[in-house]
Motif scaffolding. Sequence first.
Motif, PDB file in Angstrom:
ATOM      1  N   PHE A  44       0.835  -1.204   0.000  1.00  0.00           N
ATOM      2  CA  PHE A  44       0.000   0.000   0.000  1.00  0.00           C
ATOM      3  C   PHE A  44       0.876   1.262   0.000  1.00  0.00           C
ATOM      4  N   HIS A  45       1.895   1.284   0.858  1.00  0.00           N
ATOM      5  CA  HIS A  45       2.782   2.451   0.915  1.00  0.00           C
ATOM      6  C   HIS A  45       3.562   2.624  -0.384  1.00  0.00           C
ATOM      7  N   TYR A  46       3.938   1.528  -1.005  1.00  0.00           N
ATOM      8  CA  TYR A  46       4.599   1.602  -2.306  1.00  0.00           C
ATOM      9  C   TYR A  46       3.664   2.263  -3.329  1.00  0.00           C
ATOM     10  N   ALA A  47       2.400   1.834  -3.320  1.00  0.00           N
ATOM     11  CA  ALA A  47       1.415   2.405  -4.250  1.00  0.00           C
ATOM     12  C   ALA A  47       1.253   3.902  -4.014  1.00  0.00           C
ATOM     13  N   GLN A  48       1.140   4.283  -2.758  1.00  0.00           N
ATOM     14  CA  GLN A  48       1.019   5.707  -2.437  1.00  0.00           C
ATOM     15  C   GLN A  48       2.216   6.496  -2.957  1.00  0.00           C
ATOM     16  N   ALA A  49       3.408   5.993  -2.694  1.00  0.00           N
ATOM     17  CA  ALA A  49       4.627   6.689  -3.117  1.00  0.00           C
ATOM     18  C   ALA A  49       4.709   6.774  -4.637  1.00  0.00           C
ATOM     19  N   ALA A  50       4.374   5.693  -5.313  1.00  0.00           N
ATOM     20  CA  ALA A  50       4.415   5.689  -6.780  1.00  0.00           C
ATOM     21  C   ALA A  50       3.462   6.733  -7.351  1.00  0.00           C
ATOM     22  N   LEU A  51       2.264   6.804  -6.811  1.00  0.00           N
ATOM     23  CA  LEU A  51       1.287   7.781  -7.289  1.00  0.00           C
ATOM     24  C   LEU A  51       1.761   9.207  -7.004  1.00  0.00           C
ATOM     25  N   THR A  52       2.333   9.429  -5.840  1.00  0.00           N
ATOM     26  CA  THR A  52       2.848  10.748  -5.475  1.00  0.00           C
ATOM     27  C   THR A  52       3.937  11.193  -6.444  1.00  0.00           C
ATOM     28  N   LEU A  53       4.736  10.232  -6.919  1.00  0.00           N
ATOM     29  CA  LEU A  53       5.818  10.547  -7.855  1.00  0.00           C
ATOM     30  C   LEU A  53       5.338  10.676  -9.303  1.00  0.00           C
ATOM     31  N   GLY A  54       4.029  10.498  -9.515  1.00  0.00           N
ATOM     32  CA  GLY A  54       3.476  10.686 -10.847  1.00  0.00           C
ATOM     33  C   GLY A  54       3.321   9.426 -11.677  1.00  0.00           C
ATOM     34  N   HIS A  55       3.580   8.275 -11.102  1.00  0.00           N
ATOM     35  CA  HIS A  55       3.404   7.023 -11.832  1.00  0.00           C
ATOM     36  C   HIS A  55       1.921   6.629 -11.828  1.00  0.00           C
ATOM     37  N   ARG A  56       1.577   5.717 -12.722  1.00  0.00           N
ATOM     38  CA  ARG A  56       0.189   5.237 -12.788  1.00  0.00           C
ATOM     39  C   ARG A  56       0.145   3.771 -12.394  1.00  0.00           C
ATOM     40  N   ILE A  57      -0.855   3.435 -11.594  1.00  0.00           N
ATOM     41  CA  ILE A  57      -1.074   2.038 -11.237  1.00  0.00           C
ATOM     42  C   ILE A  57      -2.257   1.558 -12.061  1.00  0.00           C
ATOM     43  N   GLN A  58      -1.986   0.604 -12.940  1.00  0.00           N
ATOM     44  CA  GLN A  58      -3.005   0.094 -13.855  1.00  0.00           C
ATOM     45  C   GLN A  58      -3.949  -0.899 -13.184  1.00  0.00           C
ATOM     46  N   GLN A  59      -3.436  -1.631 -12.193  1.00  0.00           N
ATOM     47  CA  GLN A  59      -4.255  -2.649 -11.529  1.00  0.00           C
ATOM     48  C   GLN A  59      -3.530  -3.105 -10.270  1.00  0.00           C
ATOM     49  N   VAL A  60      -4.314  -3.474  -9.266  1.00  0.00           N
ATOM     50  CA  VAL A  60      -3.783  -4.187  -8.111  1.00  0.00           C
ATOM     51  C   VAL A  60      -4.491  -5.541  -8.125  1.00  0.00           C
ATOM     52  N   PHE A  61      -3.694  -6.588  -8.266  1.00  0.00           N
ATOM     53  CA  PHE A  61      -4.221  -7.950  -8.338  1.00  0.00           C
ATOM     54  C   PHE A  61      -3.906  -8.651  -7.024  1.00  0.00           C
ATOM     55  N   PHE A  62      -4.946  -9.133  -6.362  1.00  0.00           N
ATOM     56  CA  PHE A  62      -4.803  -9.817  -5.082  1.00  0.00           C
ATOM     57  C   PHE A  62      -4.879 -11.314  -5.318  1.00  0.00           C
ATOM     58  N   TYR A  63      -3.829 -12.025  -4.887  1.00  0.00           N
ATOM     59  CA  TYR A  63      -3.688 -13.450  -5.143  1.00  0.00           C
ATOM     60  C   TYR A  63      -3.320 -14.149  -3.840  1.00  0.00           C
ATOM     61  N   GLU A  64      -3.489 -15.454  -3.796  1.00  0.00           N
ATOM     62  CA  GLU A  64      -3.212 -16.252  -2.601  1.00  0.00           C
ATOM     63  C   GLU A  64      -3.929 -15.612  -1.401  1.00  0.00           C
ATOM     64  N   ALA A  65      -3.243 -15.424  -0.269  1.00  0.00           N
ATOM     65  CA  ALA A  65      -3.884 -14.846   0.926  1.00  0.00           C
ATOM     66  C   ALA A  65      -4.292 -13.395   0.718  1.00  0.00           C
TER      67      ALA A  65
ATOM     68  N   GLU B  50      -6.782 -11.637 -16.701  1.00  0.00           N
ATOM     69  CA  GLU B  50      -6.846 -10.176 -16.524  1.00  0.00           C
ATOM     70  C   GLU B  50      -5.517  -9.643 -15.996  1.00  0.00           C
ATOM     71  N   PHE B  51      -4.942 -10.377 -15.050  1.00  0.00           N
ATOM     72  CA  PHE B  51      -3.651  -9.965 -14.513  1.00  0.00           C
ATOM     73  C   PHE B  51      -2.582  -9.991 -15.602  1.00  0.00           C
ATOM     74  N   SER B  52      -2.542 -11.058 -16.374  1.00  0.00           N
ATOM     75  CA  SER B  52      -1.536 -11.195 -17.430  1.00  0.00           C
ATOM     76  C   SER B  52      -1.664 -10.101 -18.482  1.00  0.00           C
ATOM     77  N   MET B  53      -2.897  -9.774 -18.830  1.00  0.00           N
ATOM     78  CA  MET B  53      -3.116  -8.712 -19.826  1.00  0.00           C
ATOM     79  C   MET B  53      -2.635  -7.363 -19.287  1.00  0.00           C
ATOM     80  N   ALA B  54      -2.951  -7.079 -18.023  1.00  0.00           N
ATOM     81  CA  ALA B  54      -2.502  -5.818 -17.427  1.00  0.00           C
ATOM     82  C   ALA B  54      -0.980  -5.800 -17.305  1.00  0.00           C
ATOM     83  N   ALA B  55      -0.396  -6.918 -16.890  1.00  0.00           N
ATOM     84  CA  ALA B  55       1.057  -6.998 -16.723  1.00  0.00           C
ATOM     85  C   ALA B  55       1.773  -6.827 -18.063  1.00  0.00           C
ATOM     86  N   ALA B  56       1.192  -7.360 -19.129  1.00  0.00           N
ATOM     87  CA  ALA B  56       1.807  -7.245 -20.454  1.00  0.00           C
ATOM     88  C   ALA B  56       1.852  -5.795 -20.925  1.00  0.00           C
TER      89      ALA B  56
END
Length: 115
Positions: free
Chosen positions: A21-42, A101-107
């Motif tokens: 979560f903190h990584y996502a916040q920092a990335a957005l603050t620096l102007g990067h875009r998060i295309q998707q957050v994929f939750f897997y396993e636990a 969906e994850f693979s398409m976003a990752a590609a």
Amino acid sequence: MTDIVLSVHSAPDDSRSLLAFHYAQAALTLGHRIQQVFFYEAGVLHGQHMGTQVTPVAAEWLKLATQHDIPLVLCATVVEQDYQLSEADLHDGFALGGLTEFSMAAAKAERVMQF
């Protein structure tokens, strides 16, 4: 600006979940875009709610996703087979999806980060 996809494999009470979560916040603050957050396993447990409540870190993910229009995708197979959860057990802010969906976003992303 970098397009990023995050893959969260840790449960909501694991410190790596908060790190993601903190990584996502920092990335957005620096102007990067998060295309998707994929939750897997636990990580799929982020989407589980008890009544109207979700875990504190899941609530923060929901707020961040709403502010920045980020899809929060839970692996449907893990949700159903490993945790026997139904859609009624999940918060509306999380969508069910699969590895396709994850693979398409990752590609399409320039960077994929796993926590």
